[in-house]
Scaffold this motif. Structure first.
Motif, PDB file in Angstrom:
ATOM      1  N   ALA A 219      -9.786 -11.150  -4.059  1.00  0.00           N
ATOM      2  CA  ALA A 219      -9.700 -10.248  -5.209  1.00  0.00           C
ATOM      3  C   ALA A 219      -8.562  -9.242  -5.028  1.00  0.00           C
ATOM      4  N   ALA A 220      -8.425  -8.690  -3.823  1.00  0.00           N
ATOM      5  CA  ALA A 220      -7.352  -7.729  -3.558  1.00  0.00           C
ATOM      6  C   ALA A 220      -5.990  -8.379  -3.727  1.00  0.00           C
ATOM      7  N   GLU A 221      -5.861  -9.612  -3.274  1.00  0.00           N
ATOM      8  CA  GLU A 221      -4.593 -10.332  -3.409  1.00  0.00           C
ATOM      9  C   GLU A 221      -4.333 -10.696  -4.868  1.00  0.00           C
ATOM     10  N   THR A 222      -5.394 -11.077  -5.590  1.00  0.00           N
ATOM     11  CA  THR A 222      -5.236 -11.518  -6.969  1.00  0.00           C
ATOM     12  C   THR A 222      -4.810 -10.388  -7.896  1.00  0.00           C
ATOM     13  N   TYR A 223      -5.458  -9.237  -7.785  1.00  0.00           N
ATOM     14  CA  TYR A 223      -5.210  -8.148  -8.733  1.00  0.00           C
ATOM     15  C   TYR A 223      -4.159  -7.134  -8.272  1.00  0.00           C
TER      16      TYR A 223
ATOM     17  N   ASP B 215      -8.437   4.404  -5.675  1.00  0.00           N
ATOM     18  CA  ASP B 215      -8.634   4.026  -7.070  1.00  0.00           C
ATOM     19  C   ASP B 215      -8.628   2.514  -7.250  1.00  0.00           C
ATOM     20  N   GLU B 216      -7.816   1.792  -6.465  1.00  0.00           N
ATOM     21  CA  GLU B 216      -7.800   0.328  -6.549  1.00  0.00           C
ATOM     22  C   GLU B 216      -9.122  -0.256  -6.062  1.00  0.00           C
TER      23      GLU B 216
ATOM     24  N   ARG C 219     -14.452   2.147 -16.182  1.00  0.00           N
ATOM     25  CA  ARG C 219     -15.426   1.712 -15.185  1.00  0.00           C
ATOM     26  C   ARG C 219     -15.061   2.247 -13.803  1.00  0.00           C
ATOM     27  N   ARG C 220     -13.774   2.230 -13.489  1.00  0.00           N
ATOM     28  CA  ARG C 220     -13.304   2.787 -12.217  1.00  0.00           C
ATOM     29  C   ARG C 220     -13.713   4.246 -12.088  1.00  0.00           C
TER      30      ARG C 220
ATOM     31  N   PRO D  67      -2.673   6.334 -12.603  1.00  0.00           N
ATOM     32  CA  PRO D  67      -2.462   5.200 -13.514  1.00  0.00           C
ATOM     33  C   PRO D  67      -2.906   3.887 -12.870  1.00  0.00           C
ATOM     34  N   LEU D  68      -3.392   2.976 -13.691  1.00  0.00           N
ATOM     35  CA  LEU D  68      -3.805   1.660 -13.202  1.00  0.00           C
ATOM     36  C   LEU D  68      -2.583   0.751 -13.148  1.00  0.00           C
ATOM     37  N   VAL D  69      -2.218   0.334 -11.959  1.00  0.00           N
ATOM     38  CA  VAL D  69      -1.069  -0.561 -11.772  1.00  0.00           C
ATOM     39  C   VAL D  69      -1.548  -1.813 -11.043  1.00  0.00           C
ATOM     40  N   THR D  70      -1.442  -2.941 -11.696  1.00  0.00           N
ATOM     41  CA  THR D  70      -1.859  -4.204 -11.081  1.00  0.00           C
ATOM     42  C   THR D  70      -0.644  -5.062 -10.758  1.00  0.00           C
TER      43      THR D  70
END
Length: 227
Positions: A64-68, A79-80, A106-107, A132-135
């Motif tokens: 999951a960490a690698e994917t997102y 935050d991640e 949700r975070r 900010p959400l950075v993927t």
């Protein structure tokens, strides 16, 4: 509880019905009790995070960490990490790529709970919820990376292997969900060097091929861009 959910993940309810559900519930309860007696809370949460589905075919926290985010779990920021924990409730609804605002909400809920129970200071909480959400979305696929053909042959072999090898409860292994460690003859460094050498050499060979075919009637790829 997390332990009960882990028990459910370890022994999926195949072909569950109104008649078999009580049996599965009882089995999960017994497994949960044994897990609580044998493992620490830290070990249980680690096992849980490595058996759940985070969406996008990402099973387990490492994938999951690698994917997102394109990171190892140890490299995730606060935050991640909260984003991934928030995913567990509904991987599709809170997918940070498809529904970023829902993922942020949700975070922040997860972070608020951490703050409420004194796992997170007020200052760190305020900083995290405004980040900010950075993927860096990179879904895992069998079509990319090193030795794709070799890995596909291993996958096909393991699918057949699982049909004839069984877990302690009598159920066949699942190559994707049961945490199997598969050892092969592949040497990652040598394979990477070999593929780089082929890619580099292929440029020259392809150029020579085009030169040899130039001007010939019915030459390959006539009228097709060679870019």
């Amino acid at each position: 509880t997390i332990t009960q959910q882990l028990a459910k993940n370890l022994f999926p309810r195949d072909h569950a019905s109104i008649f078999t559900t009580p049996y599965y519930k009882l089995k999960e309860w017994i497994v949960a009790v044994k897990l609580e007696r044998r493992y620490s809370k830290q070990e249980i949460i680690s096992m849980y995070l490595n058996t759940v589905d985070y969406g996008s075919n990402a099973f387990g926290i490492k994938t999951a960490a690698e994917t997102y985010f394109g990171k190892l779990p140890s490299e995730l920021t606060l935050d991640e990490s909260a984003v991934l924990i928030g995913l567990l409730k509904a991987p599709t609804t809170y997918n940070p790529v498809r529904h970023p605002q829902k993922a942020i909400d949700r975070r922040n809920t997860v972070l608020a709970q951490m703050n409420k129970y004194n796992f997170l200071s007020d200052a760190d909480y305020q900083k995290a919820i405004t980040t900010p959400l950075v993927t860096h979305y990179n879904p895992q696929t069998h079509d990319e990376g090193i030795a794709t053909y070799f890995r596909e042959r291993v996958r096909l072999y393991m699918n057949e292997w699982c049909k004839t090898h069984y877990k302690a409860n009598g159920e066949p292994y699942d190559v994707y969900r049961d945490g199997l460690r598969i050892y092969t003859t592949l040497n990652y460094e040598m394979q990477e060097n070999a593929e780089e050498a082929v890619a580099e050499q292929f440029k020259e060979l392809q150029s020579q091929f085009y030169q040899q075919c130039k001007g010939r009637a019915g030459a390959p790829f006539t009228g097709i861009s060679q870019s």
